[in-house]
Design an enzyme around this catalytic site. Structure first.
Site, PDB file in Angstrom:
ATOM      1  N   CYS A  81       0.880  -1.242   0.026  1.00  0.00           N
ATOM      2  CA  CYS A  81      -0.068  -0.071  -0.112  1.00  0.00           C
ATOM      3  C   CYS A  81       0.704   1.119   0.039  1.00  0.00           C
ATOM      4  O   CYS A  81       1.408   1.524  -0.733  1.00  0.00           O
ATOM      5  CB  CYS A  81      -1.007   0.024   1.025  1.00  0.00           C
ATOM      6  SG  CYS A  81      -2.242   1.155   0.951  1.00  0.00           S
ATOM      7  N   HIS A 184      -3.929  -4.541  -0.166  1.00  0.00           N
ATOM      8  CA  HIS A 184      -3.635  -4.709   0.969  1.00  0.00           C
ATOM      9  C   HIS A 184      -3.473  -6.375   1.353  1.00  0.00           C
ATOM     10  O   HIS A 184      -4.588  -6.969   1.399  1.00  0.00           O
ATOM     11  CB  HIS A 184      -4.396  -4.368   2.064  1.00  0.00           C
ATOM     12  CG  HIS A 184      -4.277  -2.938   2.509  1.00  0.00           C
ATOM     13  ND1 HIS A 184      -3.125  -2.768   3.437  1.00  0.00           N
ATOM     14  CD2 HIS A 184      -4.978  -1.751   2.163  1.00  0.00           C
ATOM     15  CE1 HIS A 184      -3.343  -1.301   3.467  1.00  0.00           C
ATOM     16  NE2 HIS A 184      -4.263  -0.594   2.739  1.00  0.00           N
ATOM     17  N   GLU A 186      -2.413  -8.298   3.272  1.00  0.00           N
ATOM     18  CA  GLU A 186      -2.982  -8.741   4.617  1.00  0.00           C
ATOM     19  C   GLU A 186      -4.570  -8.945   5.203  1.00  0.00           C
ATOM     20  O   GLU A 186      -4.687  -9.312   6.085  1.00  0.00           O
ATOM     21  CB  GLU A 186      -2.131  -7.976   5.740  1.00  0.00           C
ATOM     22  CG  GLU A 186      -2.720  -6.582   6.140  1.00  0.00           C
ATOM     23  CD  GLU A 186      -2.172  -5.384   4.880  1.00  0.00           C
ATOM     24  OE1 GLU A 186      -2.610  -4.328   5.138  1.00  0.00           O
ATOM     25  OE2 GLU A 186      -1.864  -5.835   4.063  1.00  0.00           O
TER      26      GLU A 186
END
Length: 206
Positions: A81, A184, A186
């Site tokens: 990001c 992202h 994650e």
């Protein structure tokens, strides 16, 4: 000293990145110590927030020099990001210079109605070529995005993936030992887990 280090420069999403590394079977150390960062076997540069302020923190803390040292000796580095945008030469956000590892700049989305900024939510990524980090994602790749600035003027050789939001934009870059994902991983469930697992398992540490 080697191992996987997540760079802590006070720019958010550190915990969630550490959690997905653990879920992927890796052991990641969180560090703000320039010496530790410079010596890492591989690095993840996460981040959410303002480009100019983030670069100021990297510069003032000594972490920027440590990142340059790690990159120059060939340590694999993954930017996520804001961390991806910091890899670039410059951003309009704060009118600030970045690390300069990828020959490109970041510009705020300029989109027609009804499209909104930031670009937020799930979207597809079309990978432009095979890569160790995208192995297993050849047929399907959906990731979670939250960003208001977008990578522009990228050398085609550094483009690894594109996404469409009011037109195509570069969402993944790769050059030498450096990767950047605008999304992202994650927060992207099995797709992001695949990317992080590949980074941990398939990319050799120094």
């Amino acid at each position: 000293m080697s191992g996987l280090v997540i760079v802590d420069y006070d720019a958010g999403n550190i915990g969630s990145v550490a959690n997905i590394c653990k879920k992927a079977g890796g052991k990641a150390e969180i560090s703000a110590d320039p010496e530790r960062i410079a010596a890492a076997g591989k690095l993840i540069l996460p981040g959410v927030g303002h480009f100019g302020r983030a670069m100021a923190r990297l510069n003032d803390s000594g972490i920027r020099a440590a990142l340059d040292a790690a990159k120059d000796r060939g340590a694999p580095i993954l930017g996520i990001c804001l961390g991806m945008q910091l890899l670039l030469k410059h951003s309009e956000e704060g009118d600030a210079d970045g690390l300069g590892w990828i020959d490109a700049h970041a510009k705020r989305f300029d989109l027609p109605a009804p499209l909104k900024v930031p670009h937020m939510g799930w979207n597809d990524v079309a990978f432009t070529r095979p890569d160790v980090l995208t192995k297993g994602l050849e047929d399907e790749a959906r990731f979670y995005f939250v960003h208001s600035y977008v990578v522009q003027a990228v050398d085609e050789s550094a483009v690894l993936g594109r996404t469409d939001y009011g037109g195509p934009f570069v969402s993944v870059v790769q050059k030498d030992n450096v990767w950047g994902f605008q999304c992202h991983p994650e927060k992207s469930h099995k797709y992001g887990l695949t990317v992080i697992r590949n980074f941990i398992d398939k990319v050799p540490s120094l």
